[in-house]
Structure formats: structure tokens, C-alpha cells
Design a protein around this motif. Structure first.
Motif, PDB file in Angstrom:
ATOM      1  N   PHE A 242       4.217 -14.481 -45.417  1.00  0.00           N
ATOM      2  CA  PHE A 242       3.208 -13.583 -44.874  1.00  0.00           C
ATOM      3  C   PHE A 242       3.071 -13.769 -43.362  1.00  0.00           C
ATOM      4  O   PHE A 242       2.871 -12.820 -42.612  1.00  0.00           O
ATOM      5  CB  PHE A 242       1.864 -13.820 -45.560  1.00  0.00           C
ATOM      6  CG  PHE A 242       0.776 -12.908 -45.079  1.00  0.00           C
ATOM      7  CD1 PHE A 242       0.890 -11.537 -45.217  1.00  0.00           C
ATOM      8  CD2 PHE A 242      -0.355 -13.416 -44.465  1.00  0.00           C
ATOM      9  CE1 PHE A 242      -0.097 -10.682 -44.756  1.00  0.00           C
ATOM     10  CE2 PHE A 242      -1.357 -12.583 -44.007  1.00  0.00           C
ATOM     11  CZ  PHE A 242      -1.226 -11.202 -44.157  1.00  0.00           C
ATOM     12  N   GLY A 243       3.206 -15.013 -42.915  1.00  0.00           N
ATOM     13  CA  GLY A 243       3.176 -15.274 -41.479  1.00  0.00           C
ATOM     14  C   GLY A 243       4.310 -14.577 -40.749  1.00  0.00           C
ATOM     15  O   GLY A 243       4.184 -14.210 -39.578  1.00  0.00           O
ATOM     16  N   THR A 244       5.425 -14.376 -41.447  1.00  0.00           N
ATOM     17  CA  THR A 244       6.557 -13.657 -40.856  1.00  0.00           C
ATOM     18  C   THR A 244       6.187 -12.211 -40.564  1.00  0.00           C
ATOM     19  O   THR A 244       6.518 -11.666 -39.503  1.00  0.00           O
ATOM     20  CB  THR A 244       7.768 -13.702 -41.811  1.00  0.00           C
ATOM     21  OG1 THR A 244       8.124 -15.061 -42.063  1.00  0.00           O
ATOM     22  CG2 THR A 244       8.960 -12.967 -41.206  1.00  0.00           C
ATOM     23  N   ILE A 245       5.503 -11.573 -41.511  1.00  0.00           N
ATOM     24  CA  ILE A 245       5.068 -10.189 -41.318  1.00  0.00           C
ATOM     25  C   ILE A 245       4.159 -10.092 -40.089  1.00  0.00           C
ATOM     26  O   ILE A 245       4.316  -9.215 -39.234  1.00  0.00           O
ATOM     27  CB  ILE A 245       4.318  -9.662 -42.564  1.00  0.00           C
ATOM     28  CG1 ILE A 245       5.198  -9.778 -43.814  1.00  0.00           C
ATOM     29  CG2 ILE A 245       3.855  -8.232 -42.351  1.00  0.00           C
ATOM     30  CD1 ILE A 245       6.455  -8.970 -43.764  1.00  0.00           C
ATOM     31  N   LEU A 246       3.213 -11.007 -39.985  1.00  0.00           N
ATOM     32  CA  LEU A 246       2.285 -10.997 -38.854  1.00  0.00           C
ATOM     33  C   LEU A 246       3.008 -11.228 -37.529  1.00  0.00           C
ATOM     34  O   LEU A 246       2.681 -10.610 -36.515  1.00  0.00           O
ATOM     35  CB  LEU A 246       1.194 -12.051 -39.060  1.00  0.00           C
ATOM     36  CG  LEU A 246       0.279 -11.863 -40.280  1.00  0.00           C
ATOM     37  CD1 LEU A 246      -0.759 -12.971 -40.339  1.00  0.00           C
ATOM     38  CD2 LEU A 246      -0.404 -10.497 -40.240  1.00  0.00           C
ATOM     39  N   ARG A 247       3.998 -12.112 -37.534  1.00  0.00           N
ATOM     40  CA  ARG A 247       4.748 -12.381 -36.307  1.00  0.00           C
ATOM     41  C   ARG A 247       5.524 -11.154 -35.853  1.00  0.00           C
ATOM     42  O   ARG A 247       5.568 -10.827 -34.670  1.00  0.00           O
ATOM     43  CB  ARG A 247       5.734 -13.539 -36.527  1.00  0.00           C
ATOM     44  CG  ARG A 247       5.127 -14.917 -36.338  1.00  0.00           C
ATOM     45  CD  ARG A 247       6.135 -15.883 -35.772  1.00  0.00           C
ATOM     46  NE  ARG A 247       6.499 -15.543 -34.403  1.00  0.00           N
ATOM     47  CZ  ARG A 247       7.541 -16.088 -33.764  1.00  0.00           C
ATOM     48  NH1 ARG A 247       8.311 -16.965 -34.367  1.00  0.00           N
ATOM     49  NH2 ARG A 247       7.817 -15.742 -32.518  1.00  0.00           N
ATOM     50  N   LEU A 248       6.146 -10.456 -36.802  1.00  0.00           N
ATOM     51  CA  LEU A 248       6.913  -9.261 -36.446  1.00  0.00           C
ATOM     52  C   LEU A 248       5.997  -8.161 -35.900  1.00  0.00           C
ATOM     53  O   LEU A 248       6.340  -7.484 -34.929  1.00  0.00           O
ATOM     54  CB  LEU A 248       7.685  -8.759 -37.665  1.00  0.00           C
ATOM     55  CG  LEU A 248       8.864  -9.642 -38.109  1.00  0.00           C
ATOM     56  CD1 LEU A 248       9.401  -9.176 -39.455  1.00  0.00           C
ATOM     57  CD2 LEU A 248       9.981  -9.625 -37.064  1.00  0.00           C
TER      58      LEU A 248
END
Length: 329
Positions: A242-248
Motif C-alpha cells: 500500500f505504501g508503494t501506491i502512495l509513493r507513486l
């Protein structure tokens, strides 16, 4: 000062260290090895001795010996007992003396994908994602979580099952992989990611691998590569899926672009195994977002309740006796 430097590298390799850290203090320099993700003090040396070792590594790694005010990075090859290693050299200005870090990359045969995962069903989940013909598959996690190792294993799996034209764009090339066309990105000479992609597309690729998404421009590049109708693999530093989605999203990638191009996000964590037959080994567990669960995470920007998280997987590993209780939480 080849001999002391040589011995430090040999000792690090013999202890299966992934990194060597030279940490200057006012009176001496501490040398630490990172082993199975944990940092251990190896020894302390005098500042005068460290300066000679630092100069040796900067010279052999093709860094500017006279430059101490700016960060530098380089690489060199190291061989011992017919085994080859690539050493990634990095310096960082720290007070009045530079800090030195060395990453050790064994140039041994690339592991098979099934050897990397603790649970066989997770291996099957990843293999399922690989059947897509276009889109982006991201491997994420913190430094040392096995992203690059898994990425090469995925490429190896592709090549075993299919006769794919695979082109990698890397900065730097981490490991030699004969079955792929590996391109070393070099912005100083004009070979940027964009120029590399233009050249790669003229080679009729099935798969394009981008070593790492480090910033907004690289993220935008990866999504542009996916727009060409190819399967794109890459890595990104993020705590979890989920942190990946936020980073992108924070990098400026639009929600619509994520929905159209992002096939799966696999966040990795390496667990030290306690079983005697797996001594000094680690295996990966993954959080995987794909399909409807991935779409839910993108649109609602909330971690889906149906997603399996690392804590559940660590508890499962502990229940099976793979890991100790201290690594369970």
C-alpha cells in the motif's frame, strides 16, 4: 594498502556479509558488516590506516581521489577461489572525513524463483502475474529485502519458459545475465533512460526491465515504457504494497495511469530461518496486490482489508517453525 583492504573483503565474504560500512569517529574508524540484514561490528582501525584504505578503494573503483566534498559512487570486480564478486563503492562526506560503504554482489548463478520464497503458494502467485503480456510489475521493499535478486530470478523464470527478447536498462548493471540484453544507463555520455528506451524498442523486446525507480522522472519513464504495450519489471523502495501506491501517487503518477498500467505490486521481506538445515539462510515472504484488490487500493487509497500483510505471514512462518519468536512480530 591492497592487503588490509583485501583481507576485509575476504572476511566479509566468508561471513556472508552483503555490505561493509566504514564509519569514521573522531578517534578511529569502525568497520561494520551487514549479515542477514543485521549490522555487526567487525573491528576498529586507526584513522591513518583508514585514509589509505579509502584512497585505495576510490582509486580502484575509478572515483576522484581528490574529491572529498561530494558523494561519489563506483564499482570494481573482485575474484577469490574462482568466484567473482562485484563491489559497489559509495562515499559520503561526513564531518571532516568521508564515510565509505561497499555492497558485495556475488556474480554466481541466478537463483530459481521457487528457491526464494518461503511458501510455495506465493511462488505460484508470482508466476501467475508473469503470464501478462503488457503492464507493470513492481517489486518493492527496503534496502536489502531481495528486490534485485528476485527481479533477476523472475527474468530467469521467463527465459526458461519462453523464448522472450528481454532488455534491461540499469544504473548500474547489478549482475551479469547472458540471456538478456543489458544496457548500462550513463547520463553523462547521453545514454539516459529515455534514450535507452527508444533504442530498446527498436530491438523488438518482449520484456523491459528497469533496475530501480529512484525519483519522479524514472517513475514517469517506467509508465511510458508500459504504454508501448510491453511487460515492464522494476523495483521501488517502499515499506509495503500500500505504501508503494502512495509513493507513486506522490511522485505524480495519476490514478488513471496506475489503473491502466499497474498489474501487480509485490512487497518483499526476508526472514532469517532458524531451522538447522537452513542455517544462515533467509527466505522471502511477499505482500501481493493484484486484480480487484489492487484496484481497491488505488481508488480508495486505503489498505484493503482482504490483503495479506507481513504480520500474518510471519505468524504463519513461526507456526511452521521456520523462524524464531523474536522475528515473528
Amino acid at each position: 594498502m591492497k592487503e588490509p583492504a583485501h583481507h576485509i573483503i575476504l572476511d566479509a565474504i566468508s561471513q556472508s556479509a552483503s555490505d561493509i560500512h566504514f564509519h569514521p569517529t573522531p578517534n578511529e574508524v569502525e568497520i561494520h558488516f551487514r549479515i542477514n540484514g543485521q549490522r555487526h561490528l567487525y573491528k576498529k582501525i586507526a584513522l591513518t590506516k583508514y585514509k589509505v584504505i579509502l584512497a585505495y578503494f576510490k582509486y580502484t573503483g575509478k572515483l576522484d581521489i581528490g574529491e572529498s566534498r561530494l558523494p561519489q559512487q563506483g564499482s570494481l570486480s573482485f575474484e577469490e577461489n574462482k568466484l567473482s564478486y562485484s563491489l559497489r563503492i559509495s562515499t559520503l562526506p561526513a564531518n571532516s572525513l568521508e564515510s565509505l560503504a561497499i555492497r558485495i554482489l556475488p556474480q554466481k548463478d541466478i537463483q530459481s524463483l521457487h528457491e526464494l520464497f518461503l511458501f510455495p503458494n506465493q511462488f505460484k502467485q508470482v508466476r501467475k502475474c508473469l503470464k501478462n503480456k503488457s503492464g507493470i510489475i513492481l517489486l518493492t521493499g527496503p534496502t536489502g529485502s531481495g528486490k534485485t535478486t528476485t527481479l533477476y530470478a523472475i527474468l530467469k523464470s521467463f527465459m526458461e519458459d519462453n523464448n522472450y527478447q528481454t532488455i534491461t536498462l540499469e544504473d548500474p548493471v547489478e549482475k551479469s545475465f547472458a540471456q538478456a540484453v543489458q544496457v548500462q544507463i550513463n547520463p553523462e555520455s547521453g545514454l539516459t533512460y529515455d534514450e535507452g528506451l527508444k533504442a530498446a524498442l527498436r530491438h523488438d523486446p518482449d520484456i523491459i526491465m528497469v533496475g530501480e525507480i529512484r525519483d519522479q522522472s524514472t517513475a514517469e519513464f517506467v509508465f511510458r515504457a508500459a504504454y508501448t504495450g510491453h511487460l515492464v519489471l522494476s523495483t521501488l523502495h517502499a515499506k509495503d504494497t500500500f505504501g508503494t501506491i502512495l509513493r507513486l501517487l506522490d511522485m505524480g503518477i495519476k490514478k488513471l495511469e496506475l489503473e491502466q498500467s499497474l498489474l501487480a505490486v509485490a512487497s518483499l521481506e526476508l526472514l532469517p530461518l532458524q531451522l538447522r538445515k537452513f542455517k544462515n539462510q533467509r527466505a522471502a515472504i511477499i505482500e501481493l496486490l493484484e486484480g480487484e484488490i489492487l484496484s481497491e487500493a488505488i481508488n480508495k487509497q486505503l489498505s484493503p482489508l482482504t490483503a495479506i500483510d507481513f504480520q500474518k505471514l510471519r505468524r504463519k512462518a513461526f507456526a511452521y517453525g521456520y523462524i524464531s519468536e523474536e522475528n515473528c512480530f
